[in-house]
Design a protein around this motif. Structure first.
Motif, short mmCIF file in Angstrom:
data_model
loop_
_atom_site.label_atom_id
_atom_site.label_comp_id
_atom_site.label_asym_id
_atom_site.label_seq_id
_atom_site.Cartn_x
_atom_site.Cartn_y
_atom_site.Cartn_z
N ALA A 241 0.83 -1.20 0.00
CA ALA A 241 0.00 0.00 0.00
C ALA A 241 0.86 1.25 0.00
O ALA A 241 2.08 1.19 0.23
CB ALA A 241 -0.90 0.03 1.23
N ILE A 242 0.21 2.35 -0.25
CA ILE A 242 0.84 3.65 -0.03
C ILE A 242 -0.03 4.37 1.01
O ILE A 242 -1.25 4.18 1.05
CB ILE A 242 0.93 4.46 -1.34
N MET A 243 0.61 5.12 1.86
CA MET A 243 -0.15 5.89 2.86
C MET A 243 -0.06 7.37 2.49
O MET A 243 1.01 7.95 2.49
CB MET A 243 0.43 5.67 4.26
N ILE A 244 -1.21 7.92 2.20
CA ILE A 244 -1.23 9.31 1.74
C ILE A 244 -2.17 10.15 2.60
O ILE A 244 -3.28 9.72 2.92
CB ILE A 244 -1.67 9.36 0.25
N THR A 245 -1.70 11.30 2.93
CA THR A 245 -2.53 12.28 3.62
C THR A 245 -2.96 13.30 2.57
O THR A 245 -2.11 13.82 1.86
CB THR A 245 -1.71 12.98 4.73
#
Ligand SMILES: Cc1ncc(COP(=O)(O)O)c(C=O)c1O
Ligand SMILES: Cc1ncc(COP(=O)(O)O)c(C=O)c1O
Lengths: 521, 445, 521, 445
Positions: A241-245
């Motif tokens: 996954a990628i964690m994006i804000t």
């Protein structure tokens, strides 16, 4: 600095009164405060502030608790009357700055007004006194509220379902990434890596690591945004996954989010949304519509539950349909006209399981649901509009005196730096401390890490133009002062009960609790 | 909208200042395709009067006339009125994590006091500034033990709260660490022989409830000794912290780590949350401790003050190498517990604990008179399982009378038919002798 | 003065921080405070902190209210958001000293601790939301509580019956003297005079005058007591009553009370008791047993209902049997197992009538009854014992440095003067203001009038020996300072948000409300 | 005892210091014959839990599920949650009269704001710091008028709240001042012809309700003009101050004195008290005004601040020559009203008033549909009398359903058979359209 912004009604020409008696742009002055020893530093006594029934006297613990397990009174505990205790905490509270005291533009934390009505509602005995294990027929009100809140959060974010269990944002992240992991495991491979942009909050990489993932940092572009190419370069089939804000911690919308999501999805990866910045988007855009697969809320930010001096929070996690089977337990189900908790793994065999005791921070659910109910769809959107307006306004009013590292549209918060002050050796920390003397809580400082000397300002929608104008005046006065009196500025803060505290000493010789004869030297 | 201070005029002026034509235009950095082009599908706004009516209706649909006889991890206790009125001071509840210590000394000193209370009650040296709850505190303890020992097996008593154990399992799903459950004996205490077999050189931690989920004051000293012998870290878990006012502190019995929840102090039930988890350790573990911690220091003028410290363990500095990812914790609940404990004080806590002990005996006797006996013979504090025949039936029957009868153990042990009749009940200072009598009569029918 | 009493934990040697940054004996130091304009000084706007339902829109007031009576919005009213208002009053509160902040030995006012549980109880919806005109069957709980309180007060004071109606002590006096008058009128002659000792509180003569009586001052003796001879000399058949406070405002018990009462009774006069000082006597002695015929309570003193920044109070009046017929309306009656209000003059034809709207300050009844219930008979007596102990202790500890005008036993309060400070030109007012910098509320000053420069200290039972010792240390430090640094002392207080205020200016050019363009110069 | 900090040791030490042998000995100045030699005959002490149970039982015996349809001097209004949470700040409610202004600026500035609100709402120049309630405020107004005019006759409309009139009668019993009541006309307004006859050169004041006790917005301008012509002081009395958000201010209609209660703001019902009485006047009367008053001044450093002022009118200075004997007033309730009014603000107050007007129309229409008509034809705000046949019967019948139906006028006018059917009812923002419908149906049967 004597009242640079013409704060009224003080008559500052004769103010005098020693150091720190001037009036700051936020109205700060000095007044009477009280020193207060630790609870444990009062002399021992036979006092107590307790009011309790008498025991029957028929049951001596020594009769049925083995002597090796039976203790006596706890040594070191204080012995105070109720009035002593009331004064103690009344004095302590006066040393704090809260939203109720003044402007609190702590970036990334969304310090909006905490409605007083929510406090009254959460104290209704039906909520405050309900045991979490009440038989379903005895707690329909609590379950209905949870169910409605769950539905509302799913709608607001554009996801299929939401778990209310997690206790805070970071706990939500943990839960979300656990679901991502379970999703991959169910497909035969947990994968190894999670992509984390360099602007990410520390909880993101920590969460990834906690789930056994290796974190891969992805650099954001010169415009403060994440670019699909950078993500593509880092992407492979090992990436879970990628964690994006979004907007990111610079307050900047990740314009390429859909494309980035596609990059992930193409290779079977998922997109995690850190919803800490949702206050920029409510009613305006939905993470679920942008390609996010999982996202946590911070009810204590976006939905105005009190921050409580560091918590409790609440970090519900919303997921897209494919992740629904993995939601943690319990889940509130509506069956006919009644609600019940699904708590048994048998009913949800793919669930990641429990992430905490009981069902979540109900106290926060009551307040968040009250906020959603009072604002309604238009009011919620209005929150985001005004939050963005406020941040944009501050940005515009300060950009000539503080360095704006990313000159591109930002949303609910704005990041400056101390670069223009470098010549006079004035740092972000100095600016922050000086703001205290003006009567403002400092912004978030030195975060995000990609910005050297970051000053991250998030005014929220709760603040009026007048307050912002005063804050701007304070910041401008500080910029001016940095040029003319850097030394004076570095002596701040002067007004609180304590001057700058020695953090190095605290870490070098940790004194983490009271002990008899405790000394701090 | 009472929370929105912007007048139309303000909005106009501010838009002009930022050079945007409309509020919508502020969002031009969001691609049009990603914008929501409809109002959210939510109920329309409610005014404060309607809100109150709606929430009163919901609250009234929870039956709370009598204090529940349920504990099982959340204990009905009286919270003195002073606690809540102090908590309501805006300077406390509208502040956040004390990042700026000069204007957060109130929160910080209270946290320092909380840490001291936790240390005193657990008999350990250091405590952190709070955890989400007891279950996550226990999971963090296991992870910390694994880091400290560099071992990967967690031995946990089956009599530890089953939900805590589930949370532990969830937390360890990613690490591959192993969990070994050790059964309890007929008296409700951990089977020490089985424990001895389970513990070895691969064991990172041995976790025991104190009191345990069955209400029994478990064999913590023996379990701790076995752990220590194997180089594993003895961990005690406490959900009912009032017990620590009567029992010896876990630290004094050999636990090196004591975790749990202080829900019994200041929090009330709140349908299960929030309450403050606690985490206490021997000083030597401090650099591996998760979560925030407050420490004393001096200010520029030499006056004592407090700051958050040892933050190099934490995610905002250490990121993926942090000791945990916790950020927001349960600060206000820690404050609530601190105020409640301050009011009780040394003598009040002891009195409260003895009263709870006493009330549980009244309950035992009243149920005994009704022909209902305790299920386990081990020593108990204020909670114990009774053999009632069909626990679910009793619960359903008493629910009709507005009495929450207790927690049927079969909910957590559905596969153990021997527990079908076991009803876990608590009695505290809130359960008057009259109510206990009423309850016993009702259980009987 | 830097921490004369070794207040911990401050490290005052390096304190610095300008004027007033030292630590007072009561822990006072300086900290951050906020200036706050008047509500009306915010710029006009369209804001509101109200949350209200929408009207139906079908009823235009202009349709049924005559135009000459129909108004518009009220000019000058503020327009603020809820947060503005919360901050406003949060800031304002921080400028106040209350019992919750620190020691408050305001003589004659009995500033004891106000239990927090009473606040919770008074807010139970059944009390807070009950309409005073509910049918009796809908308000049995309120009536029962009033009835029980009435019975308890009669027992505590030793009288036959008590009316709960009066709103404060002075209102109780008014009511009591009205009953006295009605009693005399019923006997054919209202009489003309009321005797008032020279130590009396101002409300006593004002009350007498208000009832059409001429007041005759009776001098107290050199021992601070009223003597039968003085009363006898003033007594004649024109005297309706004497008003006596016992213990009197010097804190001294009127030893001759029984004889004085006999003097009055002999000539048909009555004895009114000002019960403001009842905190000296609860459970120890009963005014009804001493010859008093009528007495008012101050529930906000003796029974711990909060003083609220100047009220509300509650001033029930107890009477002996012969005065019962004259009690004001309403009266709570118990009939069988039910309670009802007797409100109709027909049922009590001799009643003096109503003295206020509805039935009294119920909010105070709930709190007072809670106090009586929690303390119980022994606890109530203990309050008086400890109150007297505290005052006696302070008296003993200060008598060598402050002049004690009456060297005789005093009870719950003690009166000193500034005589010993006269040489250095330091006055009672200076001492009072200096106490503020120590963190104490000053005692009552310049009252009673018979004592020149009176300093009247009433610690109450709520205060610990430690607090008293700190106060004593502060007072002694001031006595010392009067000798060594009178000028410095006169510059106090230095710590609060305001220095000494110009009362003469306030009275000479009264500015009693905000107006557009208001100036104070 | 949690409120008593003295340890046995403290008591010993302190007794030794003062040279007394025992606590009893402290009272030796009280003749033995006057001492009580037995414990007080009161119920034994209750702990906080028992207290809560006991008071819950009492509170539950008051029927408050629905907002009452009773006004008649006490109006059911919503008090925003923010009001109470601010009032609970100990610095406000545990302070007393601001005798020491330097540490009472919070109370003082709030009082100054209260005075301003009262002045703005009444359209008068000056207001005092509060009175006990509306009734005593009216009595004080009459007394002040008598002092100012040196006349001894008070003319008062019979439609002024009967209890206020009774309080006036009680207050004047000693002075021998005369009270003349002027009847109302069929429309519920004062009979101006009768008033004209009643007023003459001996009249000190003319007192009119605004709105009056019947809910009718009385003929204040005309009455004030008649008073003024005779050299008497026109006084208006208002119990439902929300009306002042819709109606013209009494000062603008000729009243020189406006009194009443601000119970509608911030106080709630509380079974009738406390609430803050208000007292507003023309500036010229200020030296004859009763009660405390707060004024602005400067401190030694030239900063604006507030003090109690003009105290030479008051009992503690002037003693028997004081303008009144009032001391403790209703400070906290004045603060409550001030906070509530600040929250409402200019626009909120107008909206609230219009909403009340609207709700009363809904009530009128709903009852009209049920065949019940208003008793008086004069203009009303949110309260009006209805002709229901047998008012006491309706009240008793609705009480059984938990609805407080209204106030039968016959309670105050038992000798007027024409009022047997008159039920005085109010509708406010708390009475939802649904509740109003339910009420109307229930009245009908
Ligand atoms: C961007 C971001 N992500 C995550 C978090 C963690 O949320 P919480 O503190 O609720 O655990 C924060 C909190 O400050 C944050 O700002
Ligand atoms: C001796 C004495 N009598 C009467 C009163 C008047 O009481 P209240 O202020 O409650 O009207 C007081 C109040 O201070 C007092 O001290």
């Amino acid at each position: 600095m004597a009242n640079p912004t013409g704060w009224k009604p003080s008559v500052e020409r004769q103010a005098g009164g020693g150091e720190g008696s001037d009036v700051g742009a936020g109205g700060a002055t000095r007044g009477l405060a009280f020193e207060e020893p630790l609870l444990f530093e009062h002399p021992p006594s036979t006092r107590s502030g307790a009011s309790l029934p008498e025991p029957s006297g028929r049951h001596d613990p020594a009769r049925d608790i083995p002597p090796e397990l039976l203790g006596g009174e706890v040594e070191g505990m204080p012995a105070l009357s109720e009035l002593d205790v009331v004064r103690h905490f009344t004095h302590l509270s006066a040393w704090n700055h809260g939203i109720d005291t003044g402007f609190y533009p702590l970036g990334s934390c969304t310090m909006k007004y905490n409605p007083k009505s929510s406090e009254a509602l959460a104290r209704l005995p039906g909520f405050a006194m309900a045991h979490p294990l009440l038989p379903a027929e005895m707690c329909q009100g609590a379950l209905e509220l949870m169910w409605r809140l769950e539905r509302a959060l799913s709608e607001i974010s554009g996801f299929a379902a939401t778990t209310l269990a997690p206790a805070a944002g970071a706990h939500g992240e943990l839960t979300g990434v656990m679901m991502i992991r379970a999703f991959h495991v169910a497909r035969g491979n947990a994968r190894k890596k999670i992509l984390v942009p360099d602007t990410a909050h520390g909880t993101n990489p920590a969460t990834a690591a906690r789930n056994g993932y290796q974190t891969v940092e992805v650099k954001s572009g010169p415009d403060g945004r994440l670019h699909p190419e950078a993500v593509r370069a880092a992407m492979d089939e090992d990436v879970a996954a990628i964690m994006i804000t979004n907007p990111n911690t610079l307050g900047i919308f990740e314009t390429h989010i859909a494309e980035i999501a596609a990059v992930l999805h193409e290779k079977g990866g998922l997109v995690y949304g850190d919803g800490a910045n949702l206050n920029a988007l409510v009613g305006v855009a939905r993470p679920g519509d942008m390609g996010f697969d999982v996202m946590q809320f911070n009810l204590h930010k976006t939905f105005a539950t009190p921050h409580g001096g560091g918590g409790p929070g609440s970090g519900p996690v919303a997921v897209k349909e494919p992740l629904v089977p993995f939601l943690p337990l319990p889940v509130v189900a509506k069956e006919g006209a009644a609600w019940r908790l699904v708590s048994e793994p048998r009913e949800r065999p793919q669930s990641i399981g429990r992430v905490r005791e009981f069902h979540g921070n109900m106290g926060m659910f009551v307040r968040a649901w009250a906020f959603i109910r009072e604002l309604g769809p238009d009011g919620l959107r209005r929150c985001s509009e005004l939050a963005v307006l406020n941040a944009s306004y501050v940005r515009e009013k300060l950009r000539d005196v503080f360095h704006l590292p990313y000159d591109t549209d930002s949303l609910h918060e704005v990041v400056f730096t101390d670069k223009l002050q470098a010549a006079s050796d004035v740092t972000t920390m100095d600016v922050a401390k000086r703001l205290i003397d003006h009567g403002f809580h400092p912004p978030t400082v030195y975060f995000p890490l990609v910005v050297h000397g970051a000053i991250m300002i998030e005014p929220t929608e709760s603040e009026s133009k007048e307050t912002l104008d005063r804050f701007v005046a304070g910041m401008r006065a500080i910029a001016e002062e940095a040029r003319t009196d850097a030394e004076g500025l570095k002596a701040s803060p002067r007004k609180p009960v304590r001057a700058r505290l020695d953090e190095v000493r605290a870490a070098r010789k940790p004194v983490l609790r009271w002990k008899p004869g405790m000394k701090v030297e | 909208m009472r929370y929105h201070p912007h007048t139309a005029e303000d909005v106009r002026e501010m838009l002009a200042a930022v050079g945007a034509e409309s509020l919508e235009a502020l969002f031009r950095s969001i691609p049009a395709s990603l914008q929501l082009r409809r109002p959210l599908d939510l109920p329309p706004a409610a005014d404060e009067i309607a809100l109150l009516a709606e929430f009163r209706r919901l609250a009234a649909a929870n039956a709370v006339e009598h204090p529940p006889f349920i504990g099982a991890g959340a204990y009905p206790h009286h919270v003195p009125a002073a606690v809540d009125q102090l908590l309501l001071r805006g300077e406390f509840f509208t502040a956040y994590t004390p990042y700026q210590p000069e204007i957060s000394q109130g929160t910080l000193q209270a946290l320092f006091e909380w840490q001291t209370f936790v240390a005193l009650l657990t008999g350990l040296e250091v405590a952190n500034a709070s955890m989400y709850d007891g279950a996550t505190a226990m999971a963090e303890a296991a992870l910390m033990a694994a880091r400290l020992t560099d071992r990967r097996r967690i031995v946990v008593s089956a009599a530890v709260h089953p939900d805590y154990r589930r949370v532990l399992a969830t937390a360890l799903a990613a690490t591959g660490d192993e969990i070994v459950a050790v059964p309890w004996r007929e008296d409700g205490r951990i089977d020490l022989a089985a424990l001895e077999r389970a513990v070895d050189g691969r064991t990172a931690a041995v976790i025991v409830g104190y009191p345990n989920f069955l209400g029994v004051v478990d064999a913590l000293p023996e379990a701790a000794a076995l752990a220590r012998k194997a180089g594993a870290i003895p961990v005690s878990v406490t959900s009912e912290a009032v017990a620590l006012g009567l029992l010896k502190a876990p630290g004094a019995l050999g636990a090196d780590v004591a975790v749990g929840t202080m829900q019994s102090f200041g929090a009330g039930l709140q349908f299960g949350g929030p309450a403050a988890g606690f985490f206490a350790i021997r000083e030597a573990f401090v650099r591996q401790m998760p979560g925030r911690v407050c420490g004393a220091t001096l200010d520029k003028r030499g006056r004592r003050g407090f700051v958050l410290t040892l933050s190099t363990r934490e995610q905002h500095i250490r990121r993926e190498r942090a000791t945990s990812n916790i950020c927001t914790n349960a600060g206000l609940m820690a404050l609530a517990a601190t105020i409640h404990l301050a009011l009780l004080g040394k003598h009040g806590l002891a009195r409260l604990a003895r009263l709870n002990h006493d009330r549980a005996r009244l309950l035992r006797d009243a149920l005994g008179a009704a022909g209902v006996r305790p299920r386990f013979s081990g020593p108990v504090f204020n909670e114990m399982a009774f053999e009632v025949g069909d626990a679910e039936e009793v619960v359903a029957r008493l629910a009709k009378r507005g009495i929450a009868a207790g927690a049927p153990l079969s909910r957590w042990f559905p596969d153990d038919p021997s527990l079908r009749g076991a009803l876990l009940c608590v009695a505290t200072e809130l359960h008057s002798p009259e109510l206990i009598e009423l309850f016993a009569r009702s259980v009987r029918r």
